[in-house]
Write a protein that holds these residues in place. Sequence first.
Motif, PDB file in Angstrom:
ATOM      1  N   GLY A   1       0.807  -1.227   0.000  1.00 33.09           N
ATOM      2  CA  GLY A   1       0.000   0.000   0.000  1.00 33.09           C
ATOM      3  C   GLY A   1       0.834   1.268   0.000  1.00 33.09           C
ATOM      4  O   GLY A   1       0.401   2.301   0.507  1.00 33.09           O
ATOM      5  N   SER A   2       2.024   1.198  -0.610  1.00 34.32           N
ATOM      6  CA  SER A   2       2.903   2.376  -0.572  1.00 34.32           C
ATOM      7  C   SER A   2       2.390   3.501  -1.473  1.00 34.32           C
ATOM      8  O   SER A   2       2.861   4.620  -1.377  1.00 34.32           O
ATOM      9  N   LYS A   3       1.447   3.181  -2.338  1.00 37.28           N
ATOM     10  CA  LYS A   3       0.882   4.248  -3.177  1.00 37.28           C
ATOM     11  C   LYS A   3      -0.641   4.217  -3.101  1.00 37.28           C
ATOM     12  O   LYS A   3      -1.240   3.156  -2.899  1.00 37.28           O
ATOM     13  N   ASP A   4      -1.258   5.375  -3.274  1.00 37.38           N
ATOM     14  CA  ASP A   4      -2.712   5.490  -3.213  1.00 37.38           C
ATOM     15  C   ASP A   4      -3.334   5.192  -4.572  1.00 37.38           C
ATOM     16  O   ASP A   4      -2.712   5.451  -5.607  1.00 37.38           O
ATOM     17  N   MET A   5      -4.564   4.711  -4.529  1.00 32.27           N
ATOM     18  CA  MET A   5      -5.283   4.417  -5.766  1.00 32.27           C
ATOM     19  C   MET A   5      -6.219   5.585  -6.077  1.00 32.27           C
ATOM     20  O   MET A   5      -7.150   5.842  -5.317  1.00 32.27           O
ATOM     21  N   VAL A   6      -5.946   6.290  -7.162  1.00 41.16           N
ATOM     22  CA  VAL A   6      -6.816   7.403  -7.559  1.00 41.16           C
ATOM     23  C   VAL A   6      -7.754   6.886  -8.647  1.00 41.16           C
ATOM     24  O   VAL A   6      -7.295   6.442  -9.698  1.00 41.16           O
ATOM     25  N   VAL A   7      -9.047   6.906  -8.375  1.00 34.50           N
ATOM     26  CA  VAL A   7     -10.001   6.336  -9.332  1.00 34.50           C
ATOM     27  C   VAL A   7     -10.691   7.473 -10.085  1.00 34.50           C
ATOM     28  O   VAL A   7     -11.332   8.333  -9.485  1.00 34.50           O
ATOM     29  N   LEU A   8     -10.521   7.469 -11.396  1.00 34.52           N
ATOM     30  CA  LEU A   8     -11.060   8.553 -12.212  1.00 34.52           C
ATOM     31  C   LEU A   8     -11.967   8.035 -13.319  1.00 34.52           C
ATOM     32  O   LEU A   8     -11.496   7.732 -14.419  1.00 34.52           O
ATOM     33  N   PRO A   9     -13.253   7.915 -13.046  1.00 38.57           N
ATOM     34  CA  PRO A   9     -14.163   7.572 -14.134  1.00 38.57           C
ATOM     35  C   PRO A   9     -14.384   8.804 -15.012  1.00 38.57           C
ATOM     36  O   PRO A   9     -14.630   9.893 -14.488  1.00 38.57           O
ATOM     37  N   TYR A  10     -14.256   8.628 -16.300  1.00 39.26           N
ATOM     38  CA  TYR A  10     -14.560   9.738 -17.205  1.00 39.26           C
ATOM     39  C   TYR A  10     -16.010   9.586 -17.642  1.00 39.26           C
ATOM     40  O   TYR A  10     -16.318   9.264 -18.788  1.00 39.26           O
ATOM     41  N   LYS A  11     -16.893   9.771 -16.702  1.00 38.74           N
ATOM     42  CA  LYS A  11     -18.336   9.691 -16.974  1.00 38.74           C
ATOM     43  C   LYS A  11     -19.043  10.176 -15.716  1.00 38.74           C
ATOM     44  O   LYS A  11     -18.845   9.626 -14.627  1.00 38.74           O
TER      45      LYS A  11
ATOM     46  N   PHE B   1      -1.215   5.749  -7.812  1.00 38.14           N
ATOM     47  CA  PHE B   1      -1.382   5.281  -9.188  1.00 38.14           C
ATOM     48  C   PHE B   1      -2.829   5.536  -9.555  1.00 38.14           C
ATOM     49  O   PHE B   1      -3.692   5.606  -8.690  1.00 38.14           O
ATOM     50  N   VAL B   2      -3.074   5.736 -10.830  1.00 38.48           N
ATOM     51  CA  VAL B   2      -4.415   6.135 -11.272  1.00 38.48           C
ATOM     52  C   VAL B   2      -5.143   4.942 -11.883  1.00 38.48           C
ATOM     53  O   VAL B   2      -4.513   4.075 -12.495  1.00 38.48           O
ATOM     54  N   THR B   3      -6.447   4.887 -11.679  1.00 38.46           N
ATOM     55  CA  THR B   3      -7.266   3.969 -12.471  1.00 38.46           C
ATOM     56  C   THR B   3      -8.236   4.810 -13.284  1.00 38.46           C
ATOM     57  O   THR B   3      -9.073   5.518 -12.712  1.00 38.46           O
ATOM     58  N   PHE B   4      -8.059   4.792 -14.589  1.00 36.54           N
ATOM     59  CA  PHE B   4      -9.018   5.456 -15.459  1.00 36.54           C
ATOM     60  C   PHE B   4     -10.166   4.491 -15.739  1.00 36.54           C
ATOM     61  O   PHE B   4      -9.917   3.330 -16.082  1.00 36.54           O
ATOM     62  N   ILE B   5     -11.383   4.967 -15.579  1.00 33.58           N
ATOM     63  CA  ILE B   5     -12.530   4.167 -16.023  1.00 33.58           C
ATOM     64  C   ILE B   5     -13.024   4.837 -17.302  1.00 33.58           C
ATOM     65  O   ILE B   5     -13.511   5.973 -17.277  1.00 33.58           O
ATOM     66  N   GLU B   6     -12.840   4.107 -18.396  1.00 37.57           N
ATOM     67  CA  GLU B   6     -13.164   4.663 -19.703  1.00 37.57           C
ATOM     68  C   GLU B   6     -14.498   4.078 -20.180  1.00 37.57           C
ATOM     69  O   GLU B   6     -14.692   2.860 -20.110  1.00 37.57           O
ATOM     70  N   VAL B   7     -15.387   4.930 -20.640  1.00 37.65           N
ATOM     71  CA  VAL B   7     -16.676   4.463 -21.170  1.00 37.65           C
ATOM     72  C   VAL B   7     -16.711   4.820 -22.648  1.00 37.65           C
ATOM     73  O   VAL B   7     -16.611   6.002 -23.016  1.00 37.65           O
TER      74      VAL B   7
ATOM     75  N   THR C   1      -6.159   1.216 -16.948  1.00 39.22           N
ATOM     76  CA  THR C   1      -7.378   1.668 -17.616  1.00 39.22           C
ATOM     77  C   THR C   1      -8.375   0.511 -17.670  1.00 39.22           C
ATOM     78  O   THR C   1      -8.054  -0.568 -18.162  1.00 39.22           O
ATOM     79  N   VAL C   2      -9.542   0.753 -17.123  1.00 41.27           N
ATOM     80  CA  VAL C   2     -10.630  -0.227 -17.204  1.00 41.27           C
ATOM     81  C   VAL C   2     -11.633   0.346 -18.195  1.00 41.27           C
ATOM     82  O   VAL C   2     -12.117   1.463 -18.008  1.00 41.27           O
ATOM     83  N   THR C   3     -11.915  -0.401 -19.244  1.00 45.93           N
ATOM     84  CA  THR C   3     -12.789   0.117 -20.296  1.00 45.93           C
ATOM     85  C   THR C   3     -14.123  -0.622 -20.304  1.00 45.93           C
ATOM     86  O   THR C   3     -14.145  -1.853 -20.284  1.00 45.93           O
ATOM     87  N   VAL C   4     -15.211   0.116 -20.305  1.00 43.15           N
ATOM     88  CA  VAL C   4     -16.528  -0.515 -20.507  1.00 43.15           C
ATOM     89  C   VAL C   4     -17.171   0.109 -21.737  1.00 43.15           C
ATOM     90  O   VAL C   4     -16.897   1.259 -22.083  1.00 43.15           O
TER      91      VAL C   4
END
Length: 504
Positions: free
Chosen positions: A257-267, A326-332, A374-377
């Motif tokens: 857990g040395s880095k934070d998870m930034v969750v960014l849905p682009y929707k 670290f970033v998680t992009f949620i791409e729609v 990047t998680v894509t739906v």
Amino acid sequence: MEPRFQNAFKAMEDLEKGAIANPDEGRMVGHYWLRDPLRAPNSFLRLQIEKTTESISNFADDVISGKISSPAGRFTQILSVGIGGSALGPQFVAEALAPDNPPLKIRFIDNTDPAGIDHQIAQLGPELATTLVIVISKSGGTPETRNGLLEVQKAFREAGLNFSKQGVAITQENSLLDNTARIERWVARFPMFDWVGGRTSEMSAVGLLPAALQGINIREMLAGAQLMDEANRSTVVKNNPAALLALCWYWASDGVGSKDMVVLPYKDSLLLFSRYLQQLVMESLGKEFDLDGNRVNQGLSVYGNKGSTDQHAYIQQLRDGVHNFFVTFIEVLRDRPPGHDWELEPGVTCGDYLFGMLQGTRSALYSNDRESITVTVQEVTPRSVGALIALYERAVGIYASIVNINAYHQPGVEAGKKAAGEVLALQKRVLSVLNAASCKDPVEPLTIDEVADRCHSPEQIEMIYKIVAHMAANDRAIIAEGSCGSPRSIKVFLGECIVEDMYE
Ligand SMILES: O=P(O)(O)OC[C@H]1O[C@H](O)[C@H](O)[C@@H](O)[C@@H]1O
């Protein structure tokens, strides 16, 4: 990592077969059965799940059609009272999936903030008469939820309404809430199962009932989750989406857990996903001890709202500043429903801008060595939202396995609850001491030191000051004279003497 993953897959298989996967609490962990009842370890559980989903669908149909209605007519609003896992899933799904004009609109009371509660009730106005109040609590005894219920019941009484004709309970059988709802003959009760944890309860009655009442297709949500679970059963890491996600987390945060998870849905409709994930990830992974009793202080911090909005807020630091995330992009992929799109400049739509912002931010972060997933739906539908929830539920379970912790308990939460109870007990003692002094003739004003001494809690002097300041600010019986700038000069007494000391 391969052997660790194979262990994790085996643990997950055992869990799905009904092993006691939450050893501290001696519980099975069965949220995966909710969307695939045939996987439940016995036919009793299978029938329980099927029957509950069926009764939720029927109840929602009857409410929407007006067959079940309030004394004042068809239900038009839902007021959901619950907190934590009994609120976050329904809030996320309502924001993500409710149609523009749902058959019933939903509001939430998810705190014991009196002003927040008043606001929700005031916004309902006369529609309180046609509001279905859903009280959600697995334990049936969470204080914030109980307070919300008592406040709502008071509003009903004051409006001359009969709460029991509009109340629904979702809770474990025979909990305090369940018994209250049964004795008071509320409109309906739905079960919350012992083997479903609050933060993984979106596919139980907790999430399904509010969703169905808003006209969201719950069978599709379940189907999406089931499909995702199926994919996540692959024992080949690179074919297993949840395992890949867990592996990315492990790699990005060094498995500690040395880095934070930034969750960014682009929707916009997925705005609440990060808040939902905050509980799912942090309550599951934030643990002091591992399964062998070693102190590990594990966890993964989650935050984020949505892109591209956040690009105008804090992405500056992500690109250039401290590298602790670290970033998680949620791409729609689908921008808006077919038939509505137009080009606001030649060859470019509004959605193309959103796409450009996501890709641009991703590249900009990459060029400065900032990791992203990047998680894509395809589009935001009940099916994809069900799948997203299932993806993260399983990733959390697998990650917990590879770092050897129990993802399914929350021992740390109790400490704050216990301490809050102690503060309220101390408050009663303070009132009692002040009452005794205020019943004297003449009244004996006390300093905070004296109150602390008479409470036999000199070490709690700061808390006693806080209690006095809070009560004095709220037009309670307490009168505090002096300056907050020098707390020791303050003299406290009660405005009236209660002869029979009800604070004892
Ligand atoms: O559903 P309830 O029993 O009211 O619990 C609501 C919430 O309370 C707790 O503090 C737990 O940490 C959460 O996991 C839970 O979701």
